[in-house]
Design an enzyme around this catalytic site. Structure first.
Site, PDB file in Angstrom:
ATOM      1  N   CYS A   1       0.999  -1.127  -0.053  1.00 38.21           N
ATOM      2  CA  CYS A   1       0.010  -0.092  -0.024  1.00 38.21           C
ATOM      3  C   CYS A   1       0.758   1.260   0.058  1.00 38.21           C
ATOM      4  O   CYS A   1       1.955   1.318   0.406  1.00 38.21           O
ATOM      5  CB  CYS A   1      -0.882   0.014   1.226  1.00 38.21           C
ATOM      6  SG  CYS A   1      -2.211   1.331   1.210  1.00 38.21           S
TER       7      CYS A   1
ATOM      8  N   CYS B   1      -6.016   0.182   7.126  1.00 36.94           N
ATOM      9  CA  CYS B   1      -5.891   0.706   5.794  1.00 36.94           C
ATOM     10  C   CYS B   1      -6.864   1.659   5.351  1.00 36.94           C
ATOM     11  O   CYS B   1      -8.383   1.216   5.148  1.00 36.94           O
ATOM     12  CB  CYS B   1      -5.798  -0.564   4.795  1.00 36.94           C
ATOM     13  SG  CYS B   1      -5.787   0.065   3.046  1.00 36.94           S
TER      14      CYS B   1
ATOM     15  N   ARG C   1       3.025   4.579   6.317  1.00 37.70           N
ATOM     16  CA  ARG C   1       3.369   3.752   7.604  1.00 37.70           C
ATOM     17  C   ARG C   1       3.865   2.302   7.325  1.00 37.70           C
ATOM     18  O   ARG C   1       4.589   1.365   8.167  1.00 37.70           O
ATOM     19  CB  ARG C   1       2.275   3.579   8.564  1.00 37.70           C
ATOM     20  CG  ARG C   1       1.761   4.743   9.127  1.00 37.70           C
ATOM     21  CD  ARG C   1       0.652   4.541   9.751  1.00 37.70           C
ATOM     22  NE  ARG C   1      -0.762   4.326   8.848  1.00 37.70           N
ATOM     23  CZ  ARG C   1      -1.946   4.209   9.069  1.00 37.70           C
ATOM     24  NH1 ARG C   1      -2.145   4.148  10.232  1.00 37.70           N
ATOM     25  NH2 ARG C   1      -2.933   3.712   8.297  1.00 37.70           N
TER      26      ARG C   1
ATOM     27  N   ASP D   1       0.509   3.675   1.696  1.00 39.71           N
ATOM     28  CA  ASP D   1       0.401   4.114   3.207  1.00 39.71           C
ATOM     29  C   ASP D   1       1.758   4.584   3.772  1.00 39.71           C
ATOM     30  O   ASP D   1       2.577   3.820   3.619  1.00 39.71           O
ATOM     31  CB  ASP D   1      -0.536   3.180   4.229  1.00 39.71           C
ATOM     32  CG  ASP D   1      -0.881   3.600   5.523  1.00 39.71           C
ATOM     33  OD1 ASP D   1       0.142   4.113   6.297  1.00 39.71           O
ATOM     34  OD2 ASP D   1      -1.757   3.784   5.699  1.00 39.71           O
TER      35      ASP D   1
ATOM     36  N   HIS E   1      -2.178  -4.503   5.484  1.00 43.56           N
ATOM     37  CA  HIS E   1      -1.976  -3.933   6.453  1.00 43.56           C
ATOM     38  C   HIS E   1      -3.241  -3.471   7.464  1.00 43.56           C
ATOM     39  O   HIS E   1      -4.351  -3.081   6.906  1.00 43.56           O
ATOM     40  CB  HIS E   1      -1.078  -2.621   6.253  1.00 43.56           C
ATOM     41  CG  HIS E   1      -1.398  -1.358   5.780  1.00 43.56           C
ATOM     42  ND1 HIS E   1      -2.111  -0.369   6.614  1.00 43.56           N
ATOM     43  CD2 HIS E   1      -1.634  -1.064   4.542  1.00 43.56           C
ATOM     44  CE1 HIS E   1      -2.363   0.531   5.860  1.00 43.56           C
ATOM     45  NE2 HIS E   1      -2.437   0.176   4.627  1.00 43.56           N
TER      46      HIS E   1
END
Length: 217
Positions: free
Chosen positions: A46, A111, A50, A48, A108
């Site tokens: 992703c 999400c 993080r 993302d 994850h």
């Protein structure tokens, strides 16, 4: 166009520190990577901030070929060349040119992309491209609703269930690529599904035989 702020200044300082410290430590690796790369794994994760593939896997430069997009999605294979080219072309290059040995689809916790599957039309009003992209995960939404209904899964676990089932769905999408299916059947390619929990650092690997995600330990 340069507009200085504390965060951008920190990035510039980070570049300097990388060159003075980290690059020196791995200088021999970068020297060997000067003209060629030979990654062993395609990591589809992703976007993302993080989720940091090299950090999670403790991989060195040159080991991972990385694709990142909203909700770690994989388009269905299509012969026409007018859709999802960024992700599909990277998959094509990783498998047909770099001949990676592994493909990891990594979802994850928490999400936002998966959660957006349940968002109202009004919330997605200003995100038309995101809405269109998430159509690739629409089958997951139906699976989650059915699982909550038939298996009496707690509704509060909807987001976790969605992210995990999405990983499995995208693994299936990979098999629509004929060259991936061919290499898999010949034992030249391994496809893995992971679920990463941000707050604990745990990673769970999907077992097709048991049909569950098992913690890597």
């Amino acid at each position: 166009m340069k507009r200085e702020n504390k965060k951008s200044n920190a990035l510039f300082e980070g570049v300097k520190e990388f060159k003075e410290k980290d690059f020196v430590i791995h200088q021999e690796i970068f020297k060997n990577l000067e003209k060629n790369q030979n990654p062993h794994t395609l990591f589809i994760g992703c976007s993302d901030s993080r989720v940091v593939p090299n950090l999670i896997t403790k991989s060195l430069p040159g080991e991972l070929f990385i694709i990142r997009n909203v909700a770690n999605l994989v388009p269905f294979f299509r012969k026409d060349l007018d859709a999802h080219l960024a992700t599909s072309s990277a998959i094509e290059y990783a498998v047909n040119v770099l001949e990676v040995e592994n493909i990891i689809v990594c979802g994850h916790s928490n999400c936002g992309g998966c959660r957006a599957l349940y968002a109202s039309e009004s919330k997605l009003k200003n995100l038309p491209m995101t809405k269109k992209w998430l159509e690739l995960a629409q089958p997951v939404k139906a699976l989650v609703k059915e699982k909550i209904k038939t298996e009496k899964t707690e509704t509060c676990k909807r987001d976790e269930l969605t992210a995990q089932l999405n990983v499995i769905e995208q693994m299936k999408h990979l098999l629509t690529f004929p060259y991936i299916k061919e290499r898999l059947d010949k034992g030249k390619l391994n496809i893995l599904g992971w679920y990463y929990v941000i707050e604990t650092g745990e990673v769970f690997n999907y077992s097709p035989e048991k049909q569950i995600f098992e913690r890597i330990e």
